[in-house]
Design a protein around this motif. Structure first.
Motif, mmCIF file in Angstrom:
data_model
loop_
_atom_site.group_PDB
_atom_site.id
_atom_site.type_symbol
_atom_site.label_atom_id
_atom_site.label_comp_id
_atom_site.label_asym_id
_atom_site.label_seq_id
_atom_site.Cartn_x
_atom_site.Cartn_y
_atom_site.Cartn_z
ATOM 1 N N LEU A 230 -57.977 -6.843 4.093
ATOM 2 C CA LEU A 230 -57.897 -6.267 5.438
ATOM 3 C C LEU A 230 -56.818 -5.199 5.520
ATOM 4 O O LEU A 230 -56.995 -4.161 6.169
ATOM 5 N N THR A 231 -55.694 -5.439 4.851
ATOM 6 C CA THR A 231 -54.627 -4.434 4.828
ATOM 7 C C THR A 231 -55.107 -3.152 4.155
ATOM 8 O O THR A 231 -54.878 -2.045 4.657
ATOM 9 N N ASP A 232 -55.786 -3.316 3.018
ATOM 10 C CA ASP A 232 -56.338 -2.147 2.323
ATOM 11 C C ASP A 232 -57.343 -1.420 3.206
ATOM 12 O O ASP A 232 -57.414 -0.183 3.198
ATOM 13 N N GLY A 233 -58.120 -2.196 3.959
ATOM 14 C CA GLY A 233 -59.094 -1.589 4.861
ATOM 15 C C GLY A 233 -58.440 -0.788 5.964
ATOM 16 O O GLY A 233 -58.884 0.318 6.296
ATOM 17 N N PHE A 234 -57.356 -1.342 6.534
ATOM 18 C CA PHE A 234 -56.636 -0.610 7.583
ATOM 19 C C PHE A 234 -55.991 0.663 7.024
ATOM 20 O O PHE A 234 -55.977 1.713 7.680
ATOM 21 N N ILE A 235 -55.445 0.570 5.818
ATOM 22 C CA ILE A 235 -54.843 1.756 5.199
ATOM 23 C C ILE A 235 -55.904 2.842 5.031
ATOM 24 O O ILE A 235 -55.666 4.015 5.335
ATOM 25 N N PHE A 236 -57.088 2.451 4.558
ATOM 26 C CA PHE A 236 -58.168 3.421 4.375
ATOM 27 C C PHE A 236 -58.588 4.033 5.710
ATOM 28 O O PHE A 236 -58.755 5.258 5.820
ATOM 29 N N SER A 237 -58.754 3.200 6.725
ATOM 30 C CA SER A 237 -59.245 3.706 8.009
ATOM 31 C C SER A 237 -58.234 4.630 8.668
ATOM 32 O O SER A 237 -58.600 5.677 9.208
ATOM 33 N N PHE A 238 -56.936 4.278 8.610
ATOM 34 C CA PHE A 238 -55.934 5.134 9.236
ATOM 35 C C PHE A 238 -55.681 6.393 8.419
ATOM 36 O O PHE A 238 -55.361 7.444 8.980
ATOM 37 N N ARG A 239 -55.830 6.296 7.102
ATOM 38 C CA ARG A 239 -55.695 7.499 6.287
ATOM 39 C C ARG A 239 -56.831 8.473 6.579
ATOM 40 O O ARG A 239 -56.651 9.688 6.587
ATOM 41 N N SER A 240 -58.024 7.931 6.800
ATOM 42 C CA SER A 240 -59.191 8.767 7.063
ATOM 43 C C SER A 240 -59.217 9.290 8.492
ATOM 44 O O SER A 240 -59.570 10.444 8.737
ATOM 45 N N MET A 241 -58.860 8.434 9.455
ATOM 46 C CA MET A 241 -59.070 8.739 10.860
ATOM 47 C C MET A 241 -57.786 8.912 11.659
ATOM 48 O O MET A 241 -57.831 9.354 12.806
ATOM 49 N N GLY A 242 -56.636 8.565 11.081
ATOM 50 C CA GLY A 242 -55.377 8.620 11.822
ATOM 51 C C GLY A 242 -55.093 9.949 12.497
ATOM 52 O O GLY A 242 -54.730 9.998 13.677
ATOM 53 N N PRO A 243 -55.265 11.089 11.790
ATOM 54 C CA PRO A 243 -54.977 12.388 12.421
ATOM 55 C C PRO A 243 -55.849 12.696 13.632
ATOM 56 O O PRO A 243 -55.504 13.558 14.444
ATOM 57 N N VAL A 244 -56.976 11.984 13.752
ATOM 58 C CA VAL A 244 -57.882 12.254 14.866
ATOM 59 C C VAL A 244 -57.270 11.807 16.196
ATOM 60 O O VAL A 244 -57.614 12.340 17.251
ATOM 61 N N ILE A 245 -56.337 10.853 16.172
ATOM 62 C CA ILE A 245 -55.777 10.300 17.410
ATOM 63 C C ILE A 245 -55.071 11.365 18.253
ATOM 64 O O ILE A 245 -55.416 11.556 19.425
ATOM 65 N N PRO A 246 -54.083 12.086 17.736
ATOM 66 C CA PRO A 246 -53.455 13.118 18.576
ATOM 67 C C PRO A 246 -54.398 14.265 18.914
ATOM 68 O O PRO A 246 -54.280 14.864 19.998
ATOM 69 N N ILE A 247 -55.325 14.578 18.003
ATOM 70 C CA ILE A 247 -56.303 15.636 18.286
ATOM 71 C C ILE A 247 -57.189 15.226 19.459
ATOM 72 O O ILE A 247 -57.420 15.993 20.397
ATOM 73 N N SER A 248 -57.679 13.989 19.389
ATOM 74 C CA SER A 248 -58.516 13.476 20.466
ATOM 75 C C SER A 248 -57.725 13.404 21.769
ATOM 76 O O SER A 248 -58.259 13.674 22.853
ATOM 77 N N GLY A 249 -56.430 13.055 21.661
ATOM 78 C CA GLY A 249 -55.588 12.964 22.851
ATOM 79 C C GLY A 249 -55.532 14.280 23.611
ATOM 80 O O GLY A 249 -55.592 14.307 24.850
ATOM 81 N N PHE A 250 -55.432 15.402 22.881
ATOM 82 C CA PHE A 250 -55.385 16.712 23.530
ATOM 83 C C PHE A 250 -56.682 17.004 24.276
ATOM 84 O O PHE A 250 -56.663 17.491 25.418
ATOM 85 N N PHE A 251 -57.822 16.713 23.645
ATOM 86 C CA PHE A 251 -59.099 17.021 24.289
ATOM 87 C C PHE A 251 -59.462 16.005 25.381
ATOM 88 O O PHE A 251 -60.185 16.331 26.322
ATOM 89 N N LEU A 252 -58.924 14.775 25.285
ATOM 90 C CA LEU A 252 -59.075 13.831 26.392
ATOM 91 C C LEU A 252 -58.314 14.327 27.615
ATOM 92 O O LEU A 252 -58.719 14.095 28.759
ATOM 93 N N LEU A 253 -57.213 15.041 27.363
ATOM 94 C CA LEU A 253 -56.434 15.619 28.452
ATOM 95 C C LEU A 253 -57.262 16.619 29.267
ATOM 96 O O LEU A 253 -57.023 16.809 30.457
ATOM 97 N N GLY A 254 -58.261 17.213 28.645
ATOM 98 C CA GLY A 254 -59.100 18.180 29.336
ATOM 99 C C GLY A 254 -60.178 17.568 30.196
ATOM 100 O O GLY A 254 -60.873 18.279 30.937
ATOM 101 N N SER A 255 -60.345 16.238 30.125
ATOM 102 C CA SER A 255 -61.378 15.549 30.901
ATOM 103 C C SER A 255 -60.752 14.714 32.013
ATOM 104 O O SER A 255 -59.774 13.986 31.786
ATOM 105 N N SER A 256 -61.322 14.784 33.198
ATOM 106 C CA SER A 256 -60.780 14.032 34.338
ATOM 107 C C SER A 256 -60.922 12.525 34.160
ATOM 108 O O SER A 256 -60.238 11.755 34.837
ATOM 109 N N ASP A 257 -61.800 12.095 33.240
ATOM 110 C CA ASP A 257 -61.960 10.658 32.985
ATOM 111 C C ASP A 257 -60.707 10.053 32.352
ATOM 112 O O ASP A 257 -60.492 8.835 32.445
ATOM 113 N N PHE A 258 -59.911 10.885 31.671
ATOM 114 C CA PHE A 258 -58.748 10.366 30.953
ATOM 115 C C PHE A 258 -57.441 11.059 31.332
ATOM 116 O O PHE A 258 -56.363 10.514 31.096
#
Length: 477
Positions: A316-344
């Protein structure tokens, strides 16, 4: 345009800068964080509130996307556990027996790559497929470049662009625009199959004359080792602990059948909406995740016995490392574009009473100058998707194409269809088919071909597929 505030213009400028940086093939995490800070600071007229909103943007994005990280973690952990048993190799070993000639090898590579990539993502699937099936395909007469094209189009393109099982891609695309995730996923699935079918057919017509008779001798080098020292390589049998061979065979049959049953069940709930079960959006991911947990437990016990209590934590630890290595940078990127929507934006800016809708307001201000043509709008979204994929990820631009799709929706084509078109462009571009600095490098390394040559060969088939699927999307939706 008179109704736009300074904050709107700053958000527009930040978005433009992000797109330019993507074109320059640089990371966009820093500019999205900076953009979020400045937009929020100007909105509140307070640096302190801007700092708070910068944190809140990533927090809200993480809350919205954590189920994606979790499902990736569980599937990667399951794949590692299958590797301990040697069942991962046994799962696709029977396919080698069917690869009698280059034409059959082409078909078997498509099936194996697509199915494994659909459930486990192409990144972990490519080493398994190339290590076991590449030698058989080359011996059958299929050129190495043809193998590389087939694996990249079927896995990095067709499977990843729909991401129908884990639904990371459609969730990223839909969340920033408040679109229906399941509807985006369904339409992306259809477009991915159309794009893949056209691309694979075009690729086959390009290399079919270079397929040699199976009776001739073909030199087969050992696939490149990209796992480092000590990694399991070659097509020989895995070293399986004594007495575990039986369990290896059992799970090599049980796991594929279980995953196939899951897929059939999910499709059945789509076709029979009154069946009483719902696999829409997060429900489907939860179902797959639960099954993965049970399979992970069952596959750990035969190999490790009492040590399975500790080993499952490591997987499970290896799985989390893989998922965050692959998808981690998407979090702040998504945060900026969520800022553009009134839903978030209300949660991010701590202003739930009057949440701003920056992106929608910007599009609305120029709506009268945008031709109301479904074909033109779809073409623009496809191009934006292709541009965002230039960073070599394919996922970082999905929040942008999702937000633009919702804002540019017309009476001729709705937002979910546009989002699916943009998702095709972003992932087929950056996911690893026509960008040499993406995960395509791994396929080229295994197949011993030049990544640049592979991109050149893939370009015409992939672009033909994307154009056809976009035209069909406009016509049917």
């Amino acid at each position: 345009m008179s109704g736009l505030s300074l904050t709107h213009w700053l958000y527009a400028l930040s978005t433009l800068v992000i797109i330019v940086i993507m074109i320059c093939r640089r990371g966009i995490v820093m500019p999205t964080l900076i953009g979020t800070f400045f937009v929020a600071s100007v909105y509140h007229s307070s640096v302190i509130d801007g700092l708070k909103a910068t944190f809140n943007a990533s927090l809200v994005a993480a809350q919205e996307l954590f189920h994606i990280f979790l499902i990736i973690t569980l599937m990667m952990a399951l794949l590692k556990s299958l590797g301990d048993l040697g069942a991962d190799q046994k799962m696709i070993a029977p396919i080698r027996k069917v690869m009698k000639n280059g034409h059959l090898s082409f078909l078997m590579l498509i099936i194996a790559t697509y199915m494994i990539s659909l459930f486990f993502w192409p990144t972990p699937a490519v080493p398994l497929i190339c290590t076991l099936l590449l030698p058989a395909a080359v011996k059958a007469g299929l050129p190495r470049m043809a193998v590389a094209m087939t694996v990249s189009i079927a896995g990095q393109g067709m499977a990843l662009s729909s991401d129908y099982i884990m639904q990371a891609a459609p969730a990223l695309t839909a969340k920033s625009a408040g679109l229906d995730v399941s509807l985006v996923a369904d339409r992306a699935m259809i477009l991915s199959l159309i794009t893949g079918a056209v691309a694979l057919l075009t690729a086959y017509l390009m290399f079919r004359k270079s397929i040699q008779p199976a009776g001739q001798q073909h030199t087969v080098d050992e696939p490149a080792d990209i796992h480092g020292p000590g990694a399991r390589k070659g097509s020989g049998p895995s070293v399986i602990p004594s007495g575990k061979e039986k369990w290896s065979r059992i799970f090599a049959i049980l796991v594929p059948l279980t995953l196939l049953a899951i897929m059939c069940y999910m499709f059945a709930t789509k076709l029979l909406p009154n069946s009483g079960s719902s696999m829409e959006g997060g429900e489907g991911a939860a179902f797959i995740g639960g099954v993965a947990v049970i399979l992970l437990i069952l596959t750990c016990i035969p190999v490790w016995g009492i040590d399975a209590f500790d080993k499952i934590s490591q997987h499970l630890t290896d799985g989390f490392i893989f998922s965050f290595r692959s998808m981690g940078p998407v979090i702040p990127i998504s945060g900026f574009f969520l800022l553009g929507s009134s839903d978030f934006s209300g949660k991010i800016l701590s202003n739930t009473q009057k949440a701003p809708d920056f992106l929608f307001d910007l599009i609305q201000s120029v709506q009268d100058n945008i031709p109301q043509s479904g074909f033109l709008v779809a073409a623009v979204i496809l191009i934006v998707g292709l541009i965002t994929g230039l960073d070599g990820s394919g996922f970082s631009g999905l929040p942008l194409v999702g937000g633009l799709s919702a804002a540019l929706a017309t009476t001729q084509i709705d937002g979910t269809a546009l989002a699916a078109v943009g998702q095709m462009g972003a992932i087929w571009s950056g996911g690893g088919t026509i960008v040499a600095w993406s995960s395509l490098v791994a396929i080229a390394a295994f197949c011993r071909v030049s990544p640049v040559d592979l991109v050149r060969k893939n370009f015409i088939p992939v672009m033909a597929g994307l154009i056809v699927s976009t035209l069909i999307a406009v016509v049917i939706w």
